[in-house]
Enzyme design. Structure first.
Site, short mmCIF file in Angstrom:
data_model
loop_
_atom_site.label_atom_id
_atom_site.label_comp_id
_atom_site.label_asym_id
_atom_site.label_seq_id
_atom_site.Cartn_x
_atom_site.Cartn_y
_atom_site.Cartn_z
N LYS A 262 -8.63 5.88 8.53
CA LYS A 262 -7.50 5.36 7.75
C LYS A 262 -7.04 4.00 8.28
CE LYS A 262 -3.12 4.84 6.46
NZ LYS A 262 -2.08 4.02 7.10
N ASP A 281 -4.50 8.09 3.11
CA ASP A 281 -3.53 8.75 3.97
C ASP A 281 -2.99 9.98 3.25
OD1 ASP A 281 -1.71 7.99 2.05
OD2 ASP A 281 -1.25 6.14 3.07
#
Length: 406
Positions: A262, A281
């Site tokens: 991420k 996310d």
DNA sequence: CCGCCACCTGCGCC
DNA sequence: AGGCGCAGGTGGC
């Protein structure tokens, strides 16, 4: 040279329509954590100067304040070499920072044509752009973002600048600092000091990453991961062999402590110009489940394969600038902007009922969140009779941890 | 590889 | 009023 720099600051303007750029959304949607609203203007330090921004429907207004003392020795010149030569390169800097050569209206049309969900959400969130931030700054900021909230991330980044970044100038009696260089974060004491400052376990990640970037990786390593195509920035740095693809840049970033998929994608998208990078996310995963039918596989927890699947899916429908489209939907999903959604549903709901919509909305959100996050592994149906909503949750993004008793 | 957990901290909520 | 749960995840078993 210093004399040419020092002069009374004044406002300039750049023709930009609201649908091409909305700074109020773009600067608040969790891309950059340093912009602050001061006296009605968005203010931040950028490339060794203080920048203030305002906007009307036709123009972006900007004001530059240069350091009281020349900082050439403190701040490395921008990698493009256009540094402090005496003339004001701020307009060019802004065009670059906001990627103004990109036709955002055309992109919105493309995404809307390809995706009904985007078409539905986008109208309230026009002008959301990806900021071309400094790669090192993005790297550190998004290391800070892990398991954290925007408010605290902003505070941490502010402290980082305050304690390790050079002073650029003052607003009122408050000093404004630029972002610290990797070198300035390599000291022996950095980790313990950052812990004292409230960085928690991220203190180690930052100190370690700064050391590796400043001392172990080759010079210009981060820059070599940049997208050479982005806004016509024909690579003036480095030989052909050092250029990378998006996937290579992503992989390379994973070698750093505190950088997972991420964070790597955030750096790729906002720091290195890789528009196809889609940071997945908890928010984006929920959007993927809710609006794009994700969550039907065998695997119980969110793993790397599913991470890649979400990104690939969005790249499939949105194309080369999927990361840009993603940030529009991300903004549309942010708590902070929920008032815009309420307004819209207000109209719909008032037709049906006379009840308090805002309270209803808040309650629904709470129940949704609760159902999504607290459910463990099994399929669950939440029948919300009041709203007549049936929520199906196939799995959880993250298993709720049970707190240890001392 | 996959699937746990622990990890710092501050704020909001009950 | 004092805890609990969570927040734009990641590293280490």
């Amino acid at each position: 040279m210093a004399m040419a720099i020092k002069r009374a600051s004044e406002w300039h303007k750049l023709p930009v329509t609201f649908s091409e750029l909305c700074i109020d959304t773009t600067l608040r949607c969790g891309q950059s954590f340093r912009w602050r609203k001061v006296n009605d203007a968005w203010t931040c330090t950028l490339h060794g100067r203080i920048l203030s921004l305002k906007q009307d429907p036709e123009h972006l207004h900007y004001k530059v304040t240069w350091p009281e003392t020349p900082l050439a020795t403190l701040v490395p010149p921008p990698s493009n070499g256009a540094g402090l030569q005496g003339q004001d390169d701020t307009e060019e800097l802004l065009r670059r920072y906001f990627s103004l050569s990109l036709d955002l209206g055309a992109l919105y049309k493309q995404w809307s044509g390809a995706d009904a969900n985007f078409r539905k959400r986008a109208p309230e969130f026009a002008g959301v752009r990806i900021l071309s931030q400094d790669a090192w700054e993005a790297l550190v900021c998004f290391i800070c973002s892990s398991n954290n909230n925007i408010s605290r991330i902003s505070q941490m980044v502010h402290k980082l600048c305050k304690h390790y970044g050079p002073v650029i100038g003052h607003v009122g009696d408050e000093a404004l600092h630029d972002f610290p260089t990797p070198d300035s974060l390599t000291g022996k004491q950095v980790e313990s000091r950052l812990r004292e400052l409230g960085f928690g376990y991220r203190a180690k990640y930052i100190a370690e990453t700064a050391r590796v970037v400043a001392q172990e990786k080759p010079p210009l390593w981060l820059e070599s991961l940049r997208n050479p195509e982005h806004q016509g920035l024909q690579s003036r740095s480095g030989p052909e062999s050092l250029k990378s693809t998006y996937k290579e840049a992503h992989e390379a970033l994973l070698s750093l402590t505190g950088v997972g998929p991420k964070v790597a994608d955030c750096v790729c998208l906002m720091g290195l110009g890789w528009g196809e990078s889609v940071p997945v996310d908890t928010h984006v995963w929920q959007i993927a489940q809710r609006d794009y039918k994700f969550g039907k596989t065998k695997s119980k927890t969110f793993n790397k394969a599913m991470y890649d699947a979400v990104g690939d899916h969005f790249r499939g429908i949105w194309g080369q600038y999927a990361g840009w489209a993603h940030s529009v939907l991300f903004a549309a999903d942010l708590r902070e902007f929920s008032d815009r959604k309420v307004k819209k549903e207000d109209v719909q709901r008032l037709v049906e009922t006379q009840t308090s919509v805002i309270e209803d909305e808040a309650a629904t959100r709470r129940r949704k969140r609760s159902a999504t996050l607290k459910t463990v592994t099994t399929e669950v149906k939440v029948d919300d009779t009041k709203d007549g909503v049936l929520l199906e949750v196939d799995r959880v993004f993250k298993r709720r941890r049970t707190r240890q008793r001392p």
